[in-house]
Design an enzyme around this catalytic site. Structure first.
Site, PDB file in Angstrom:
ATOM      1  N   HIS A  26       0.844  -1.201   0.000  1.00 57.86           N
ATOM      2  CA  HIS A  26       0.000   0.000   0.000  1.00 57.86           C
ATOM      3  C   HIS A  26       0.874   1.244   0.000  1.00 57.86           C
ATOM      4  O   HIS A  26       2.045   1.212   0.402  1.00 57.86           O
ATOM      5  CB  HIS A  26      -0.947   0.017   1.214  1.00 57.86           C
ATOM      6  N   CYS A  27       0.313   2.354  -0.495  1.00 56.87           N
ATOM      7  CA  CYS A  27       0.973   3.652  -0.386  1.00 56.87           C
ATOM      8  C   CYS A  27       0.123   4.495   0.553  1.00 56.87           C
ATOM      9  O   CYS A  27      -0.535   3.970   1.443  1.00 56.87           O
ATOM     10  CB  CYS A  27       1.167   4.294  -1.751  1.00 56.87           C
ATOM     11  N   MET A  28       0.079   5.809   0.376  1.00 55.73           N
ATOM     12  CA  MET A  28      -0.617   6.662   1.330  1.00 55.73           C
ATOM     13  C   MET A  28      -2.130   6.584   1.205  1.00 55.73           C
ATOM     14  O   MET A  28      -2.858   6.858   2.165  1.00 55.73           O
ATOM     15  CB  MET A  28      -0.163   8.111   1.159  1.00 55.73           C
ATOM     16  N   THR A  29      -2.641   6.209   0.030  1.00 51.63           N
ATOM     17  CA  THR A  29      -4.089   6.186  -0.164  1.00 51.63           C
ATOM     18  C   THR A  29      -4.588   4.912  -0.839  1.00 51.63           C
ATOM     19  O   THR A  29      -5.790   4.695  -0.885  1.00 51.63           O
ATOM     20  CB  THR A  29      -4.539   7.386  -1.027  1.00 51.63           C
ATOM     21  N   ARG A  30      -3.696   4.075  -1.369  1.00 52.50           N
ATOM     22  CA  ARG A  30      -4.128   2.947  -2.207  1.00 52.50           C
ATOM     23  C   ARG A  30      -3.623   1.613  -1.674  1.00 52.50           C
ATOM     24  O   ARG A  30      -2.457   1.475  -1.312  1.00 52.50           O
ATOM     25  CB  ARG A  30      -3.604   3.116  -3.637  1.00 52.50           C
TER      26      ARG A  30
END
Length: 457
Positions: A26-30
């Site tokens: 995951h990244c910051m939103t996904r």
């Protein structure tokens, strides 16, 4: 059952179940999922899940759930599947159908344009570093803000803040080298060595081609190439190495060959590349001025839309490495501000309760520089507001280019970027944000939104 747990269960249900997951990240939103059989993913059903703001069906399946939520959803998925974040599931017993699906996914990835594949690879290298870059950037920016305000930088607490804020940047080459080798399937520690070689202070004592070497010459471009070469060479040496001595001689030959190649070839070439990119961007901003700023800011949201914006991170970092600040980041930060303005206009005009609730939840983080919830939940599904948001961003970008606003570090955009603005131009940067908010609002209010657009939301 908590909301994030319900969301995680729903996502698993529509991607073919936990046994279909190959890798979870995951990244910051996904939430980013690699699937064993991508054909089992029901993209339309995923988009309809309450809490999912958007889905990007690419080399990896990217499900936008928003900041904060993404960490909890990924954690629930990890516990449900037994797959650690970043860990790849190894299944030697794939059925022929599953193997065919994996091959189709590989073919799909190869069919992307070389430029898109390049940006995707660069993004994969830097995405895991973003939390550290953001946290350190804000700490560093806050400490420098205090120093500019007259606080004595020799005080112990200030020295500690500057130490904490600067550590990730001091060892960034090693982290980038590690991630590069990992991305290309090599041994991560060898990539880390490649990064360490190119930024080692001892380089200043070595003379090659009649001149002393400059630590960090070529920046992260050199590190990425050296780490990739380390991976490439390691794989090819291993093909011819006896298994009994592979653990000794494969890494030994790899490090020696790439170490010498880095100093004699990679550093000079990467240095020229780095200088060329920096000079080209500076020339565009100097000659193009507000027009260049408008184009850069106006076309940044489409990059965010397909998740390729992280590919620009090494350019920001190279600016920081060479001149100490980046003129590009404040301009690109206007993209999110234009979108905030567009969303506020929609909120004022619409009577659709679901759309108003989405905006109310996404606006606060939009102000703080995280724009994906507004992008995938509001402007992009509606269509025309996405365009008017880009126009609002262009106006703010033109202003920041005219004022020559620069940033001292890499961080989240929006108001969160304010402490990182260089030369005390905090009010100038905030003024650009306000201009983008206003322009995005007006463009959208005048001709970007009609109530019937909200019927499908």
């Amino acid at each position: 059952m908590k909301k994030e747990e319900v969301l995680a269960h729903a996502i698993l249900e529509h991607v073919g179940g936990k046994d279909n997951l190959r890798q979870l990240a995951h990244c910051m939103t996904r939430v980013r999922l690699s699937l064993k059989d991508p054909t089992q993913a029901d993209i339309d059903a995923l988009k309809r899940i309450d809490g999912v703001m958007g889905v990007i069906d690419d080399e990896t399946l990217q499900i936008v759930v928003g900041p904060g939520t993404v960490n909890r959803v990924a954690d629930h998925l990890s516990r449900e599947t037994g797959l650690a974040i970043g860990e790849e599931s190894v299944d030697p017993n794939l059925t022929p159908e599953e193997r065919a699906a994996v091959e189709r996914q590989k073919v799909k990835a190869k069919q992307q344009s070389p430029f898109k594949r390049f940006l995707r690879r660069i993004g994969n290298i830097f995405i895991p570093l973003i939390p550290g870059l953001v946290a350190s950037g804000i700490i560093n920016g806050g400490a420098n803000f205090a120093k500019n305000a007259g606080v004595d930088a020799t005080q112990t607490w200030m020295q500690i803040l500057l130490l904490i804020g600067g550590t990730v940047f001091a060892y960034l080459a090693i982290l980038v080298g590690w991630n590069t080798a990992k991305e290309f399937g090599g041994t991560p520690v060898l990539g880390a060595i490649a990064g360490g070689i190119l930024f080692n202070p001892v380089l200043a004592d070595i003379t090659i081609y009649g001149e002393p070497l400059v630590p960090g010459r070529g920046g992260l471009f050199g590190v990425i190439f050296a780490a990739w070469l380390m991976t490439y060479l390691e794989k090819h040496i291993r093909r011819f190495m006896f298994a009994s001595i592979d653990i000794i001689f494969t890494p030994l030959f790899t490090v020696l060959i790439v170490g010498f190649a880095s100093l004699y070839a990679i550093m000079p070439v990467a240095g020229l590349l780095s200088d060329g990119i920096m000079k080209a961007i500076n020339a565009v901003l100097e000659v193009g001025g507000p027009l260049a700023g408008a184009v850069l800011a106006g076309f940044f949201l489409p990059l965010v839309m397909v998740g390729l914006h992280h590919g620009l991170t090494p350019i920001h970092l190279e600016f920081l490495n060479t001149i100490g600040n980046t003129p590009l980041l404040p301009i690109l930060a206007m993209a999110g501000a234009g979108q905030v303005g567009a969303a506020m206009a929609i909120f004022v005009k619409t009577r659709n309760p679901r759309l108003r609730n989405i905006i109310k939840g996404a606006i606060p983080v939009g102000f703080l520089g995280i724009g994906e919830p507004l992008l995938y939940g509001v402007t992009l599904p509606l269509g025309r507001p996405f365009v008017t948001a880009c126009l609002g961003a262009a106006v703010g970008g033109a202003f920041q280019a005219t004022m020559k606003t620069t940033a001292l570090g890499v961080g989240v955009s929006g108001l969160s970027l304010t402490p990182l603005i260089d030369n005390g131009m905090y009010l100038t940067y905030i003024g650009g944000l306000v201009i983008s908010y206003a322009a995005g609002f007006l463009f959208t209010y005048w001709f970007g939104f009609k109530e019937e657009m909200a019927d499908g939301i």
